[in-house]
Design a protein around this motif. Structure first.
Motif, PDB file in Angstrom:
ATOM      1  N   GLU A 170      -8.567   0.784 -12.385  1.00 53.64           N
ATOM      2  CA  GLU A 170      -8.244  -0.126 -13.489  1.00 53.64           C
ATOM      3  C   GLU A 170      -8.200   0.629 -14.818  1.00 53.64           C
ATOM      4  O   GLU A 170      -7.313   0.391 -15.654  1.00 53.64           O
ATOM      5  CB  GLU A 170      -9.268  -1.251 -13.565  1.00 53.64           C
ATOM      6  N   ARG A 231      -2.325  -4.214 -11.295  1.00 48.67           N
ATOM      7  CA  ARG A 231      -3.412  -5.091 -11.767  1.00 48.67           C
ATOM      8  C   ARG A 231      -3.641  -6.236 -10.777  1.00 48.67           C
ATOM      9  O   ARG A 231      -4.790  -6.640 -10.535  1.00 48.67           O
ATOM     10  CB  ARG A 231      -3.083  -5.633 -13.152  1.00 48.67           C
ATOM     11  N   ALA A 232      -2.566  -6.745 -10.202  1.00 52.74           N
ATOM     12  CA  ALA A 232      -2.712  -7.811  -9.208  1.00 52.74           C
ATOM     13  C   ALA A 232      -3.449  -7.302  -7.970  1.00 52.74           C
ATOM     14  O   ALA A 232      -4.305  -8.004  -7.404  1.00 52.74           O
ATOM     15  CB  ALA A 232      -1.341  -8.351  -8.820  1.00 52.74           C
ATOM     16  N   ILE A 234      -5.629  -4.874  -7.887  1.00 50.16           N
ATOM     17  CA  ILE A 234      -7.041  -4.686  -8.262  1.00 50.16           C
ATOM     18  C   ILE A 234      -7.786  -6.011  -8.143  1.00 50.16           C
ATOM     19  O   ILE A 234      -8.887  -6.084  -7.578  1.00 50.16           O
ATOM     20  CB  ILE A 234      -7.152  -4.120  -9.692  1.00 50.16           C
ATOM     21  N   GLY A 235      -7.165  -7.075  -8.662  1.00 51.99           N
ATOM     22  CA  GLY A 235      -7.787  -8.394  -8.562  1.00 51.99           C
ATOM     23  C   GLY A 235      -7.954  -8.847  -7.127  1.00 51.99           C
ATOM     24  O   GLY A 235      -9.002  -9.397  -6.742  1.00 51.99           O
ATOM     25  N   ALA A 236      -6.928  -8.609  -6.306  1.00 50.71           N
ATOM     26  CA  ALA A 236      -6.995  -9.008  -4.897  1.00 50.71           C
ATOM     27  C   ALA A 236      -8.089  -8.239  -4.156  1.00 50.71           C
ATOM     28  O   ALA A 236      -8.810  -8.807  -3.325  1.00 50.71           O
ATOM     29  CB  ALA A 236      -5.640  -8.774  -4.230  1.00 50.71           C
ATOM     30  N   ARG A 238     -10.856  -6.956  -5.451  1.00 55.21           N
ATOM     31  CA  ARG A 238     -12.158  -7.469  -5.886  1.00 55.21           C
ATOM     32  C   ARG A 238     -12.470  -8.821  -5.243  1.00 55.21           C
ATOM     33  O   ARG A 238     -13.619  -9.093  -4.873  1.00 55.21           O
ATOM     34  CB  ARG A 238     -12.190  -7.570  -7.406  1.00 55.21           C
ATOM     35  N   ASP A 239     -11.446  -9.650  -5.109  1.00 54.14           N
ATOM     36  CA  ASP A 239     -11.656 -10.942  -4.435  1.00 54.14           C
ATOM     37  C   ASP A 239     -12.064 -10.729  -2.986  1.00 54.14           C
ATOM     38  O   ASP A 239     -12.959 -11.420  -2.470  1.00 54.14           O
ATOM     39  CB  ASP A 239     -10.374 -11.782  -4.498  1.00 54.14           C
TER      40      ASP A 239
END
Length: 296
Positions: A170, A231-232, A234-236, A238-239
Protein backbone atom coordinates in the motif's frame (compact mmCIF):
# COMPACT_ATOMS: atom_id res chain seq x y z
CA UNK A 1 -8.33 -18.43 13.47
CA UNK A 2 -5.71 -18.38 10.72
CA UNK A 3 -3.79 -21.65 10.25
CA UNK A 4 -0.48 -22.54 8.67
CA UNK A 5 -0.22 -25.86 6.83
CA UNK A 6 2.99 -26.83 8.63
CA UNK A 7 2.93 -28.36 12.06
CA UNK A 8 3.95 -31.26 14.26
CA UNK A 9 2.46 -33.03 17.26
CA UNK A 10 3.23 -36.16 19.27
CA UNK A 11 1.18 -37.86 22.00
CA UNK A 12 2.04 -40.97 24.01
CA UNK A 13 -0.23 -43.45 25.75
CA UNK A 14 -0.23 -46.90 27.32
CA UNK A 15 -2.73 -49.58 28.35
CA UNK A 16 -3.31 -53.36 28.15
CA UNK A 17 0.45 -54.00 28.27
CA UNK A 18 0.91 -51.82 25.18
CA UNK A 19 2.61 -48.47 24.65
CA UNK A 20 1.95 -46.18 21.72
CA UNK A 21 3.02 -42.89 20.17
CA UNK A 22 0.95 -40.83 17.76
CA UNK A 23 2.91 -38.56 15.39
CA UNK A 24 1.38 -35.93 13.10
CA UNK A 25 3.45 -33.92 10.63
CA UNK A 26 2.14 -31.45 8.07
CA UNK A 27 3.50 -29.42 5.15
CA UNK A 28 1.78 -27.29 2.53
CA UNK A 29 -0.30 -28.75 -0.28
CA UNK A 30 -2.93 -27.73 -2.81
CA UNK A 31 -5.61 -29.82 -1.11
CA UNK A 32 -5.86 -32.21 1.82
CA UNK A 33 -3.67 -35.30 1.45
CA UNK A 34 -3.78 -37.66 4.45
CA UNK A 35 -1.13 -40.38 4.62
CA UNK A 36 -1.71 -42.89 7.42
CA UNK A 37 0.66 -45.52 8.78
CA UNK A 38 -1.29 -47.52 11.37
CA UNK A 39 -1.19 -51.13 12.64
CA UNK A 40 -3.82 -52.98 10.61
CA UNK A 41 -4.72 -55.42 13.37
CA UNK A 42 -6.65 -52.77 15.32
CA UNK A 43 -9.94 -53.07 13.48
CA UNK A 44 -11.76 -49.87 12.50
CA UNK A 45 -8.97 -47.56 13.66
CA UNK A 46 -7.97 -46.15 10.29
CA UNK A 47 -11.53 -45.21 9.32
CA UNK A 48 -12.09 -43.28 12.54
CA UNK A 49 -8.73 -41.51 12.39
CA UNK A 50 -9.22 -40.52 8.76
CA UNK A 51 -12.71 -39.17 9.45
CA UNK A 52 -11.53 -37.07 12.41
CA UNK A 53 -8.60 -35.62 10.47
CA UNK A 54 -10.70 -34.85 7.38
CA UNK A 55 -13.28 -33.03 9.53
CA UNK A 56 -10.67 -30.87 11.30
CA UNK A 57 -8.28 -30.07 8.42
CA UNK A 58 -8.90 -28.41 5.05
CA UNK A 59 -5.53 -28.26 3.28
CA UNK A 60 -2.03 -29.68 3.62
CA UNK A 61 -0.04 -32.88 3.18
CA UNK A 62 -0.40 -34.59 6.56
CA UNK A 63 1.39 -37.73 7.70
CA UNK A 64 -0.26 -39.59 10.59
CA UNK A 65 1.68 -42.41 12.22
CA UNK A 66 1.05 -44.72 15.16
CA UNK A 67 3.88 -46.75 16.74
CA UNK A 68 2.38 -49.48 18.88
CA UNK A 69 4.68 -51.75 20.92
CA UNK A 70 4.67 -53.97 23.98
CA UNK A 71 5.56 -52.07 27.13
CA UNK A 72 6.98 -55.20 28.75
CA UNK A 73 3.73 -56.55 30.14
CA UNK A 74 3.00 -60.28 29.88
CA UNK A 75 1.15 -61.50 26.86
CA UNK A 76 0.36 -58.11 25.29
CA UNK A 77 1.85 -59.06 21.93
CA UNK A 78 3.08 -62.40 20.70
CA UNK A 79 4.86 -63.75 17.65
CA UNK A 80 2.70 -66.24 15.77
CA UNK A 81 5.24 -68.92 14.88
CA UNK A 82 2.95 -70.66 12.42
CA UNK A 83 2.10 -67.46 10.59
CA UNK A 84 5.77 -66.45 10.56
CA UNK A 85 6.74 -69.80 8.98
CA UNK A 86 4.01 -69.45 6.38
CA UNK A 87 5.12 -65.91 5.53
CA UNK A 88 8.80 -66.89 5.23
CA UNK A 89 7.91 -69.91 3.05
CA UNK A 90 5.84 -67.67 0.79
CA UNK A 91 8.66 -65.13 0.57
CA UNK A 92 11.11 -67.92 -0.33
CA UNK A 93 8.84 -69.15 -3.13
CA UNK A 94 8.38 -65.62 -4.44
CA UNK A 95 12.14 -64.99 -4.47
CA UNK A 96 12.77 -68.32 -6.26
CA UNK A 97 10.16 -67.53 -8.91
CA UNK A 98 11.62 -64.05 -9.37
CA UNK A 99 15.11 -65.47 -9.86
CA UNK A 100 13.84 -67.88 -12.52
CA UNK A 101 12.39 -64.90 -14.39
CA UNK A 102 15.56 -62.88 -14.03
CA UNK A 103 14.05 -60.41 -11.58
CA UNK A 104 15.93 -58.97 -8.61
CA UNK A 105 13.94 -58.25 -5.45
CA UNK A 106 15.08 -55.97 -2.65
CA UNK A 107 15.81 -57.87 0.59
CA UNK A 108 13.14 -57.70 3.27
CA UNK A 109 13.93 -56.49 6.78
CA UNK A 110 12.78 -58.09 10.01
CA UNK A 111 10.68 -55.01 10.75
CA UNK A 112 8.85 -55.42 7.44
CA UNK A 113 8.17 -59.10 8.12
CA UNK A 114 6.91 -58.41 11.65
CA UNK A 115 4.62 -55.70 10.26
CA UNK A 116 2.77 -58.18 8.01
CA UNK A 117 -0.72 -59.13 9.10
CA UNK A 118 -0.83 -61.96 11.62
CA UNK A 119 2.90 -62.26 12.33
CA UNK A 120 2.77 -60.12 15.47
CA UNK A 121 -0.61 -60.44 17.16
CA UNK A 122 -2.34 -59.33 20.29
CA UNK A 123 -3.62 -61.77 22.85
CA UNK A 124 -7.34 -61.69 22.15
CA UNK A 125 -8.14 -62.89 25.65
CA UNK A 126 -6.37 -59.97 27.28
CA UNK A 127 -6.82 -57.11 24.80
CA UNK A 128 -10.32 -55.80 24.21
CA UNK A 129 -10.19 -54.48 20.65
CA UNK A 130 -13.01 -51.97 21.16
CA UNK A 131 -11.53 -50.61 24.37
CA UNK A 132 -8.06 -50.37 22.83
CA UNK A 133 -9.39 -48.62 19.71
CA UNK A 134 -11.34 -46.14 21.83
CA UNK A 135 -8.22 -45.27 23.84
CA UNK A 136 -6.14 -44.91 20.70
CA UNK A 137 -8.74 -42.65 19.10
CA UNK A 138 -8.94 -40.53 22.24
CA UNK A 139 -5.17 -40.03 22.20
CA UNK A 140 -5.27 -39.31 18.49
CA UNK A 141 -7.83 -36.57 19.17
CA UNK A 142 -5.42 -35.05 21.69
CA UNK A 143 -2.60 -35.22 19.14
CA UNK A 144 -4.85 -33.67 16.48
CA UNK A 145 -5.76 -30.81 18.84
CA UNK A 146 -2.07 -30.18 19.55
CA UNK A 147 -1.31 -30.32 15.83
CA UNK A 148 -4.03 -27.78 15.06
CA UNK A 149 -2.79 -25.60 17.93
CA UNK A 150 0.69 -25.50 16.40
CA UNK A 151 -0.75 -24.71 12.97
CA UNK A 152 -2.75 -21.88 14.50
CA UNK A 153 0.30 -20.49 16.28
CA UNK A 154 2.27 -20.49 13.04
CA UNK A 155 -0.78 -19.15 11.22
CA UNK A 156 -0.96 -16.15 13.55
CA UNK A 157 2.69 -15.38 12.83
CA UNK A 158 2.04 -15.75 9.09
CA UNK A 159 -0.94 -13.40 9.32
CA UNK A 160 1.22 -10.72 10.96
CA UNK A 161 3.81 -11.05 8.18
CA UNK A 162 1.20 -10.88 5.41
CA UNK A 163 -0.46 -7.82 6.96
CA UNK A 164 2.91 -6.04 7.17
CA UNK A 165 3.58 -6.92 3.54
CA UNK A 166 0.19 -5.57 2.52
CA UNK A 167 1.05 -2.33 4.33
CA UNK A 168 4.32 -2.17 2.39
CA UNK A 169 2.49 -2.72 -0.91
CA UNK A 170 0.00 0.00 0.00
CA UNK A 171 2.87 2.40 0.81
CA UNK A 172 4.44 1.67 -2.59
CA UNK A 173 1.13 2.32 -4.33
CA UNK A 174 0.94 5.69 -2.57
CA UNK A 175 4.49 6.42 -3.77
CA UNK A 176 3.43 5.48 -7.29
CA UNK A 177 0.54 7.96 -7.14
CA UNK A 178 2.94 10.71 -6.05
CA UNK A 179 5.35 9.80 -8.86
CA UNK A 180 2.51 9.95 -11.38
CA UNK A 181 1.56 13.43 -10.21
CA UNK A 182 5.21 14.55 -10.30
CA UNK A 183 5.70 13.35 -13.88
CA UNK A 184 2.66 15.27 -15.19
CA UNK A 185 4.66 18.27 -16.50
CA UNK A 186 7.29 16.04 -18.07
CA UNK A 187 4.51 14.00 -19.66
CA UNK A 188 2.96 17.10 -21.25
CA UNK A 189 6.37 18.07 -22.66
CA UNK A 190 6.84 14.55 -24.04
CA UNK A 191 3.40 14.66 -25.68
CA UNK A 192 4.26 17.95 -27.35
CA UNK A 193 7.57 16.60 -28.59
CA UNK A 194 5.91 13.51 -30.00
CA UNK A 195 3.19 15.60 -31.60
CA UNK A 196 5.75 17.96 -33.16
CA UNK A 197 7.59 14.97 -34.59
CA UNK A 198 4.38 13.86 -36.27
CA UNK A 199 3.30 17.28 -37.61
CA UNK A 200 6.78 18.22 -38.83
CA UNK A 201 7.05 15.12 -40.97
CA UNK A 202 3.58 14.96 -42.47
CA UNK A 203 2.02 17.62 -44.73
CA UNK A 204 -1.68 18.26 -44.46
CA UNK A 205 -2.23 15.85 -41.61
CA UNK A 206 -5.84 15.33 -40.58
CA UNK A 207 -6.63 16.97 -37.24
CA UNK A 208 -8.80 14.00 -36.30
CA UNK A 209 -5.80 11.73 -36.83
CA UNK A 210 -3.72 13.98 -34.57
CA UNK A 211 -6.37 13.69 -31.88
CA UNK A 212 -6.36 9.92 -32.24
CA UNK A 213 -2.58 9.77 -31.92
CA UNK A 214 -2.66 11.97 -28.82
CA UNK A 215 -5.38 9.80 -27.30
CA UNK A 216 -3.34 6.67 -28.03
CA UNK A 217 -0.26 8.16 -26.38
CA UNK A 218 -2.30 9.15 -23.35
CA UNK A 219 -3.86 5.68 -23.01
CA UNK A 220 -0.49 3.95 -23.26
CA UNK A 221 0.90 6.02 -20.39
CA UNK A 222 -2.18 6.19 -18.15
CA UNK A 223 -1.83 3.90 -15.11
CA UNK A 224 -4.84 5.19 -13.17
CA UNK A 225 -6.76 1.92 -13.59
CA UNK A 226 -3.77 -0.13 -12.45
CA UNK A 227 -3.43 1.97 -9.30
CA UNK A 228 -7.17 1.67 -8.59
CA UNK A 229 -7.08 -2.10 -9.04
CA UNK A 230 -4.03 -2.44 -6.80
CA UNK A 231 -5.86 -0.58 -4.04
CA UNK A 232 -8.91 -2.79 -4.57
CA UNK A 233 -6.74 -5.91 -4.29
CA UNK A 234 -5.21 -4.62 -1.05
CA UNK A 235 -8.69 -4.15 0.39
CA UNK A 236 -9.80 -7.59 -0.77
CA UNK A 237 -6.70 -9.24 0.78
CA UNK A 238 -7.32 -7.52 4.12
CA UNK A 239 -10.96 -8.60 4.06
CA UNK A 240 -9.87 -12.19 3.44
CA UNK A 241 -7.39 -12.06 6.29
CA UNK A 242 -10.25 -11.04 8.59
CA UNK A 243 -12.46 -14.00 7.64
CA UNK A 244 -12.53 -17.48 9.16
CA UNK A 245 -11.74 -20.69 7.32
CA UNK A 246 -9.29 -21.62 4.59
CA UNK A 247 -8.27 -18.63 2.47
CA UNK A 248 -4.85 -19.64 1.11
CA UNK A 249 -6.00 -20.41 -2.43
CA UNK A 250 -7.96 -17.17 -2.70
CA UNK A 251 -4.97 -15.19 -1.46
CA UNK A 252 -2.75 -16.94 -3.99
CA UNK A 253 -5.14 -15.93 -6.78
CA UNK A 254 -5.09 -12.33 -5.50
CA UNK A 255 -1.28 -12.36 -5.64
CA UNK A 256 -1.49 -13.26 -9.31
CA UNK A 257 -3.73 -10.24 -9.84
CA UNK A 258 -1.33 -8.05 -7.85
CA UNK A 259 1.50 -9.17 -10.13
CA UNK A 260 -0.54 -8.49 -13.26
CA UNK A 261 -1.12 -4.85 -12.25
CA UNK A 262 2.49 -4.35 -11.15
CA UNK A 263 3.74 -5.67 -14.50
CA UNK A 264 1.44 -3.33 -16.40
CA UNK A 265 2.52 -0.42 -14.22
CA UNK A 266 6.16 -1.08 -15.12
CA UNK A 267 5.42 -1.43 -18.84
CA UNK A 268 3.48 1.87 -18.92
CA UNK A 269 5.65 3.91 -16.58
CA UNK A 270 7.83 5.83 -19.02
CA UNK A 271 9.53 7.25 -15.96
CA UNK A 272 12.57 6.10 -14.01
CA UNK A 273 11.08 6.69 -10.57
CA UNK A 274 7.78 5.03 -11.42
CA UNK A 275 9.64 2.04 -12.86
CA UNK A 276 11.67 1.73 -9.65
CA UNK A 277 8.47 1.74 -7.60
CA UNK A 278 6.92 -0.85 -9.91
CA UNK A 279 9.89 -3.18 -9.49
CA UNK A 280 9.75 -2.73 -5.70
CA UNK A 281 6.07 -3.61 -5.87
CA UNK A 282 6.84 -6.82 -7.74
CA UNK A 283 9.44 -7.78 -5.13
CA UNK A 284 7.03 -7.11 -2.24
CA UNK A 285 4.27 -9.09 -3.97
CA UNK A 286 6.58 -12.06 -4.58
CA UNK A 287 7.66 -12.04 -0.93
CA UNK A 288 4.03 -12.00 0.19
CA UNK A 289 3.18 -14.85 -2.14
CA UNK A 290 5.95 -16.98 -0.63
CA UNK A 291 4.30 -16.61 2.79
CA UNK A 292 0.80 -17.20 1.43
CA UNK A 293 1.86 -20.57 -0.01
CA UNK A 294 1.78 -21.89 3.56
CA UNK A 295 -1.58 -20.43 4.59
CA UNK A 296 -4.36 -23.01 4.84
Amino acid sequence: MRQSMTGFASVQGAAFGLAWVWDLRGVNGKGLDLRLRLPDWVEGLEAQVRALAAKALVRGNVQIGLRLTSDGGDGALRLDEGQLTAVLDAMSRIEAEAMERGLSLAPSTAAEVVGLRGVLTSEAAEVDQDALRNMLVADFSRALDAFIGMRQSEGAALADIVMRQLAEIESLVTEAEAAIAARADAQVLRFRTQLARVTDNVDGIDEARIAQELALIAVKSDVTEEIDRLRAHIGAARDLMATEGAIGRKLDFLCQEFNREANTLCSKSGDTELTRIGLSLKTAIDQMREQIQNVE
